[in-house]
Design a protein around this motif. Structure first.
Motif, mmCIF file in Angstrom:
data_model
loop_
_atom_site.group_PDB
_atom_site.id
_atom_site.type_symbol
_atom_site.label_atom_id
_atom_site.label_comp_id
_atom_site.label_asym_id
_atom_site.label_seq_id
_atom_site.Cartn_x
_atom_site.Cartn_y
_atom_site.Cartn_z
ATOM 1 N N PHE A 403 -2.820 32.951 -3.853
ATOM 2 C CA PHE A 403 -1.863 34.047 -3.735
ATOM 3 C C PHE A 403 -0.483 33.674 -4.259
ATOM 4 N N ASP A 404 0.164 34.628 -4.924
ATOM 5 C CA ASP A 404 1.569 34.453 -5.279
ATOM 6 C C ASP A 404 2.427 34.954 -4.128
ATOM 7 N N ASP A 405 3.727 35.051 -4.371
ATOM 8 C CA ASP A 405 4.660 35.398 -3.290
ATOM 9 C C ASP A 405 4.496 36.821 -2.769
ATOM 10 N N VAL A 406 3.804 37.681 -3.509
ATOM 11 C CA VAL A 406 3.643 39.067 -3.060
ATOM 12 C C VAL A 406 2.213 39.390 -2.662
ATOM 13 N N GLY A 407 1.383 38.354 -2.489
ATOM 14 C CA GLY A 407 0.029 38.587 -2.000
ATOM 15 C C GLY A 407 -0.970 38.979 -3.055
ATOM 16 N N ASP A 408 -0.625 38.818 -4.339
ATOM 17 C CA ASP A 408 -1.568 39.060 -5.434
ATOM 18 C C ASP A 408 -2.235 37.746 -5.826
ATOM 19 N N PRO A 409 -3.527 37.768 -6.185
ATOM 20 C CA PRO A 409 -4.164 36.549 -6.678
ATOM 21 C C PRO A 409 -3.592 36.145 -8.029
ATOM 22 N N GLN A 410 -3.343 34.851 -8.195
ATOM 23 C CA GLN A 410 -2.749 34.366 -9.438
ATOM 24 C C GLN A 410 -3.785 34.101 -10.525
ATOM 25 N N ASP A 411 -5.032 34.007 -10.171
ATOM 26 C CA ASP A 411 -6.100 33.812 -11.145
ATOM 27 C C ASP A 411 -7.141 34.896 -10.921
ATOM 28 N N ALA A 412 -7.682 35.424 -12.006
ATOM 29 C CA ALA A 412 -8.623 36.526 -11.866
ATOM 30 C C ALA A 412 -9.665 36.493 -12.971
ATOM 31 N N SER A 413 -10.804 37.076 -12.676
ATOM 32 C CA SER A 413 -11.868 37.226 -13.665
ATOM 33 C C SER A 413 -12.194 38.710 -13.798
ATOM 34 N N ILE A 414 -12.396 39.155 -15.011
ATOM 35 C CA ILE A 414 -12.819 40.529 -15.267
ATOM 36 C C ILE A 414 -14.195 40.478 -15.916
ATOM 37 N N GLY A 415 -15.198 40.939 -15.226
ATOM 38 C CA GLY A 415 -16.550 40.937 -15.767
ATOM 39 C C GLY A 415 -16.777 42.095 -16.723
ATOM 40 N N ILE A 416 -17.531 41.856 -17.768
ATOM 41 C CA ILE A 416 -17.909 42.886 -18.735
ATOM 42 C C ILE A 416 -19.423 43.053 -18.662
ATOM 43 N N TYR A 417 -19.885 44.300 -18.517
ATOM 44 C CA TYR A 417 -21.290 44.578 -18.270
ATOM 45 C C TYR A 417 -21.820 45.636 -19.229
#
Length: 430
Positions: A403-417
């Motif tokens: 989490f960053d300072d505002v509660g958002d994840p700092q790393d993310a994955s976007i799946g393509i299907y």
């Protein structure tokens, strides 16, 4: 790279960087200035292990009804599975979780108007939900105003990044800035020069549509139509006619379950392999549509590729069966729901408290977003670190989170299907 492509977030990255089963994105690059003075900053100080047993009350406000009801079963199952593992370790940690299930509904049926007061009256320290960003925005002030954490496994609207949430809002799903960029680039890379959109008129739909449009146009494309509709609408003839009249090369459907009503009229005049779905409607339709109806259609979903989570989904199926829960047809945001629950329990352990504000003050730390914690990948292992006087850094089923300072994840994955002849989706291997 077959199966998935790893790419750091960058406004100038080329289209090929986002293709493959999963685009992995460093969120912090996009949000260097996304810091709110009301957000909790976490703490690098290690709390002493609790001297008394802790009972953490968690409520859920997930969609049992409404236009995202298909997401309710996997999300609730993810929460309950995590709690079963947390409570199995009570003898070693002193922490027990009590769960109260609730229905968020949607902004049309407004189930949250009675459910949120009921959950708050039950004395919960945190509410997991809603799935819909628009629905969460309807009750976030009531939740955080009561000193209770609101933790969504699926909210993706960018509105939450700067929302005055008293440091009590967190999510394990990334902002739609990222999904929009991946989807817009995907549509362009597929050779489409013009794009039509059908868009849900709420913070999720219009926000995601903006980022898809920005990305597609930055790649040289043109959005030629983007009609909207409102939650609760049952007829979409005018939107379908407007987008078809613009004769686009591709159509992106930024909707929730209304897509089931939209698709028959659209597929009668438009090729399925030029349709694009998003997380709000990417589901396994199976025999809900004639065989082959969606062959070649593509879509995006935040999170690691479903194909890479077979151990988790298999265990979740076994758990659901053993507990008499409905058999799961989809797994969207199940991992994010599981991780949200584990993080809340770890935050309570680290704080030595079940007070919502105290737990919130430790969520950044236990996610690895602050401090210098020891990596761990299960609740039991992370809890052992905390009870032993150390600092845990939980890397979850859905990813590292941090989490960053505002509660958002700092790393993310976007799946393509991509959809097959059976109208179900699998990871895209483009």
């Amino acid at each position: 790279m077959s199966g998935f492509e790893k790419a750091k977030a960058s406004r100038s990255r080329t289209l090929k960087n986002v293709l493959g089963g999963v685009a992995v994105i460093g969120v912090s690059v996009l949000f260097l200035s996304a810091c709110s003075p009301t957000a909790s900053t976490g703490s690098s100080e290690t709390a002493a292990p609790p001297t008394d047993d802790l009972t953490l009350k968690i409520g859920t406000a997930l969609p049992q009804t409404g236009n995202l009801a298909y997401l309710g079963p996997p999300e609730e199952a993810g929460v309950q599975y995590a709690i079963s593992e947390i409570n199995a370790a009570t003898a070693d940690t002193g922490l027990t979780v009590d769960l109260t299930l609730g229905d968020s509904g949607d902004t049309d049926n407004k189930a949250y108007e009675t459910e949120i007061p009921r959950l708050l009256g039950d004395g919960v320290s945190a509410i997991i939900g809603a799935a819909s960003s628009g629905t969460s925005l309807k009750f976030i002030d009531d939740v955080v105003g009561a000193g209770v954490i609101q933790f969504s496994p699926a909210n993706t609207s960018d509105a939450f990044t700067t929302y005055d949430d008293k440091g009590l809002y967190f999510r394990t799903a990334p902002s739609d800035v990222l999904q929009g960029e991946v989807l817009g680039n995907l549509i362009a890379e597929d050779g489409n020069q013009t794009l039509g959109l059908i868009v849900l008129n709420d913070s999720y739909g219009t926000g995601l549509a903006k980022y898809v449009t920005d990305s597609f146009e930055a790649a040289g494309g043109e959005v030629v139509a983007a009609p909207t509709y409102n939650t609760g609408d049952t007829s979409f003839d005018s939107q379908i006619q407007e987008v078809l009249a613009a004769d686009p090369d591709a159509i992106a459907l930024i909707t929730f379950e209304e897509v089931k009503t939209i698709l028959p009229g659209l597929l009668a005049s438009f090729p399925s392999d030029k349709l694009y779905f998003v997380d709000g409607n990417l589901k396994n339709f199976g025999d809900e549509l004639p065989a082959g109806s969606l062959t070649g259609a593509k879509g995006t979903l935040p999170g690691l590729s479903i194909d890479s989570l077979t151990d988790f989904t298999g265990a979740l199926d076994d758990f659901a069966s053993s507990e008499g829960l409905p058999a799961l047809k989809d797994y969207s945001y199940a991992a994010e729901s599981y991780d949200a629950t584990v993080l809340l329990a770890l935050g309570a352990l680290a704080a030595g408290s079940t007070d919502g504000t105290d737990i919130a003050g430790k969520l950044q730390e236990v996610s690895g977003g602050s401090g210098d914690g020891e990596k761990c990948t299960t609740y039991a292992d992370c809890a052992a670190i905390i009870v032993g006087g150390g600092t845990a850094d939980y890397d979850g089923i859905s990813g590292p989170i941090s989490f960053d300072d505002v509660g958002d994840p700092q790393d993310a994955s976007i799946g393509i299907y991509v959809y097959g002849e059976d109208n179900n989706y699998t990871a895209y291997e483009g």
